[in-house]
Motif scaffolding. Structure first.
Motif, mmCIF file in Angstrom:
data_model
loop_
_atom_site.group_PDB
_atom_site.id
_atom_site.type_symbol
_atom_site.label_atom_id
_atom_site.label_comp_id
_atom_site.label_asym_id
_atom_site.label_seq_id
_atom_site.Cartn_x
_atom_site.Cartn_y
_atom_site.Cartn_z
ATOM 1 N N VAL A 120 0.926 -1.126 -0.034
ATOM 2 C CA VAL A 120 -0.051 -0.126 0.035
ATOM 3 C C VAL A 120 0.988 1.323 -0.256
ATOM 4 C CG1 VAL A 120 -1.994 -0.991 1.045
ATOM 5 C CG2 VAL A 120 -0.275 -0.144 2.398
ATOM 6 N N GLY A 121 2.156 1.078 0.230
ATOM 7 C CA GLY A 121 3.098 2.238 0.123
ATOM 8 C C GLY A 121 3.726 2.703 1.318
ATOM 9 N N LYS A 122 3.817 1.708 2.330
ATOM 10 C CA LYS A 122 4.385 2.212 3.549
ATOM 11 C C LYS A 122 5.841 2.759 3.377
ATOM 12 C CE LYS A 122 3.522 -1.876 5.492
ATOM 13 N NZ LYS A 122 2.925 -2.502 4.237
ATOM 14 N N THR A 123 6.745 1.885 2.973
ATOM 15 C CA THR A 123 8.167 2.229 2.548
ATOM 16 C C THR A 123 7.933 3.372 1.629
ATOM 17 O OG1 THR A 123 8.524 -0.095 2.631
ATOM 18 C CG2 THR A 123 10.217 1.375 1.595
ATOM 19 N N TYR A 124 7.231 3.685 0.805
ATOM 20 C CA TYR A 124 7.333 4.823 0.175
ATOM 21 C C TYR A 124 7.148 6.179 0.792
ATOM 22 C CZ TYR A 124 6.597 8.244 -3.964
ATOM 23 O OH TYR A 124 6.613 9.202 -4.677
ATOM 24 N N LEU A 125 6.068 5.852 1.684
ATOM 25 C CA LEU A 125 5.769 6.908 2.430
ATOM 26 C C LEU A 125 7.036 7.543 3.298
ATOM 27 C CD1 LEU A 125 3.730 9.108 3.828
ATOM 28 C CD2 LEU A 125 2.971 7.031 5.255
ATOM 29 N N ALA A 126 7.628 6.362 4.081
ATOM 30 C CA ALA A 126 8.586 6.474 4.702
ATOM 31 C C ALA A 126 9.842 7.196 4.152
ATOM 32 C CB ALA A 126 9.092 5.231 5.394
ATOM 33 N N GLN A 127 10.011 6.934 2.901
ATOM 34 C CA GLN A 127 11.213 7.390 2.344
ATOM 35 C C GLN A 127 10.712 8.961 1.897
ATOM 36 O OE1 GLN A 127 11.549 4.620 -0.694
ATOM 37 N NE2 GLN A 127 12.599 3.157 0.256
ATOM 38 N N ALA A 128 9.715 8.887 1.490
ATOM 39 C CA ALA A 128 9.418 10.429 1.209
ATOM 40 C C ALA A 128 9.333 11.463 2.232
ATOM 41 C CB ALA A 128 7.893 10.462 0.320
ATOM 42 N N CYS A 129 9.234 10.772 3.425
ATOM 43 C CA CYS A 129 9.373 11.652 4.456
ATOM 44 C C CYS A 129 10.887 11.701 4.955
ATOM 45 C CB CYS A 129 8.536 11.227 5.800
ATOM 46 S SG CYS A 129 6.554 11.340 5.495
ATOM 47 N N PHE A 130 11.298 10.888 4.860
ATOM 48 C CA PHE A 130 12.807 10.785 5.193
ATOM 49 C C PHE A 130 14.010 11.293 4.399
ATOM 50 C CE2 PHE A 130 16.983 8.499 4.615
ATOM 51 C CZ PHE A 130 17.705 8.448 5.554
ATOM 52 N N VAL A 131 13.907 11.393 3.330
ATOM 53 C CA VAL A 131 14.839 12.127 2.168
ATOM 54 C C VAL A 131 15.183 13.385 2.570
ATOM 55 C CG1 VAL A 131 15.574 12.263 -0.027
ATOM 56 C CG2 VAL A 131 15.109 10.068 0.750
ATOM 57 N N PRO A 132 13.859 14.164 2.577
ATOM 58 C CA PRO A 132 14.191 15.465 2.801
ATOM 59 C C PRO A 132 14.705 15.829 4.202
ATOM 60 C CG PRO A 132 12.072 15.440 1.898
ATOM 61 C CD PRO A 132 12.370 13.801 2.299
ATOM 62 N N ARG A 133 14.321 15.348 5.099
ATOM 63 C CA ARG A 133 14.919 15.515 6.350
ATOM 64 C C ARG A 133 16.323 15.153 6.592
ATOM 65 N NH1 ARG A 133 13.620 17.928 11.431
ATOM 66 N NH2 ARG A 133 15.290 17.356 12.879
ATOM 67 N N PHE A 134 16.720 14.195 5.783
ATOM 68 C CA PHE A 134 18.148 13.488 5.901
ATOM 69 C C PHE A 134 19.118 14.527 5.158
ATOM 70 C CE2 PHE A 134 21.603 11.128 3.223
ATOM 71 C CZ PHE A 134 21.999 10.463 4.523
ATOM 72 N N LEU A 135 18.545 15.121 3.982
ATOM 73 C CA LEU A 135 19.245 16.189 3.202
ATOM 74 C C LEU A 135 19.455 17.307 4.021
ATOM 75 C CD1 LEU A 135 17.804 15.905 -0.259
ATOM 76 C CD2 LEU A 135 20.086 15.119 0.496
ATOM 77 N N ILE A 136 18.663 17.736 4.698
ATOM 78 C CA ILE A 136 18.641 18.997 5.670
ATOM 79 C C ILE A 136 19.687 18.713 6.560
ATOM 80 C CG2 ILE A 136 17.369 20.501 7.337
ATOM 81 C CD1 ILE A 136 15.014 20.067 5.484
ATOM 82 N N GLU A 137 19.511 17.629 7.354
ATOM 83 C CA GLU A 137 20.607 17.377 8.715
ATOM 84 C C GLU A 137 21.721 17.384 8.092
ATOM 85 O OE1 GLU A 137 19.726 17.023 11.876
ATOM 86 O OE2 GLU A 137 17.967 17.773 11.356
ATOM 87 N N ASN A 138 22.046 16.771 6.957
ATOM 88 C CA ASN A 138 23.619 16.316 6.452
ATOM 89 C C ASN A 138 24.008 17.474 5.676
ATOM 90 O OD1 ASN A 138 24.198 13.287 7.349
ATOM 91 N ND2 ASN A 138 22.197 13.225 6.652
ATOM 92 N N LEU A 139 23.163 18.370 4.937
ATOM 93 C CA LEU A 139 23.879 19.173 4.141
ATOM 94 C C LEU A 139 24.184 20.445 5.209
ATOM 95 C CD1 LEU A 139 21.675 19.161 0.874
ATOM 96 C CD2 LEU A 139 24.190 18.425 1.155
#
Length: 144
Positions: A120-139
């Motif tokens: 149903v898209g659980k992994t997709y939802l987690a990735q969609a929420c994770f990637v932007p935060r990951f970029l902000i934190e690491n950049l």
């Protein structure tokens, strides 16, 4: 060095080897472009150097972003909340996704568990929420 010899030389693509060896490939390309493009003739020397430095900085940030994303092991880097479909019968709403993407749960050190049927898209939802935060934190971390 012979000053007259230097004033007659123009930068060419052959000079890229030196910039590459110095790990300043984007800077070198920008300098060569500036030196050979009459559109830059009216620019001050400082403006030309700043332009080249900005090109190098942008290239380094892009390489760093790609490396961090690759190292994250996230299987779907193109996942984004804008592509989430809010279908009838799902309990997923824009409000819930908004709360997840605000990442307040990260700041509060709270775990999030996403439940649902298979595919149903659980992994997709987690990735969609994770990637932007990951970029902000690491950049925002200084380069080492």
């Amino acid at each position: 060095m012979n000053e007259q010899h230097l004033t007659k030389q123009h930068l060419t693509e052959q000079d890229m080897e030196l910039f590459t060896a110095l790990r300043m490939k984007a800077f070198g390309k920008a300098v060569i472009d500036v030196a050979n493009d009459p559109g830059f003739d009216d620019w001050t020397f400082s403006a030309k150097i700043r332009y080249a430095l900005e090109q190098e900085n942008a290239a380094r940030n892009e390489r760093r972003t790609q490396k961090l994303l690759k190292d994250s092991g996230t299987p779907n880097l193109s996942a984004c909340v804008e592509d989430i479909r809010y279908l009838p019968g799902r309990s997923l709403t824009r409000e819930v996704v908004g709360r997840l993407t605000s990442c307040q749960w990260v700041n509060n050190a709270t775990n999030v568990v996403i439940l649902g049927q298979s595919s149903v898209g659980k992994t997709y939802l987690a990735q969609a929420c994770f990637v932007p935060r990951f970029l902000i934190e690491n950049l925002n971390r200084p380069m080492t």
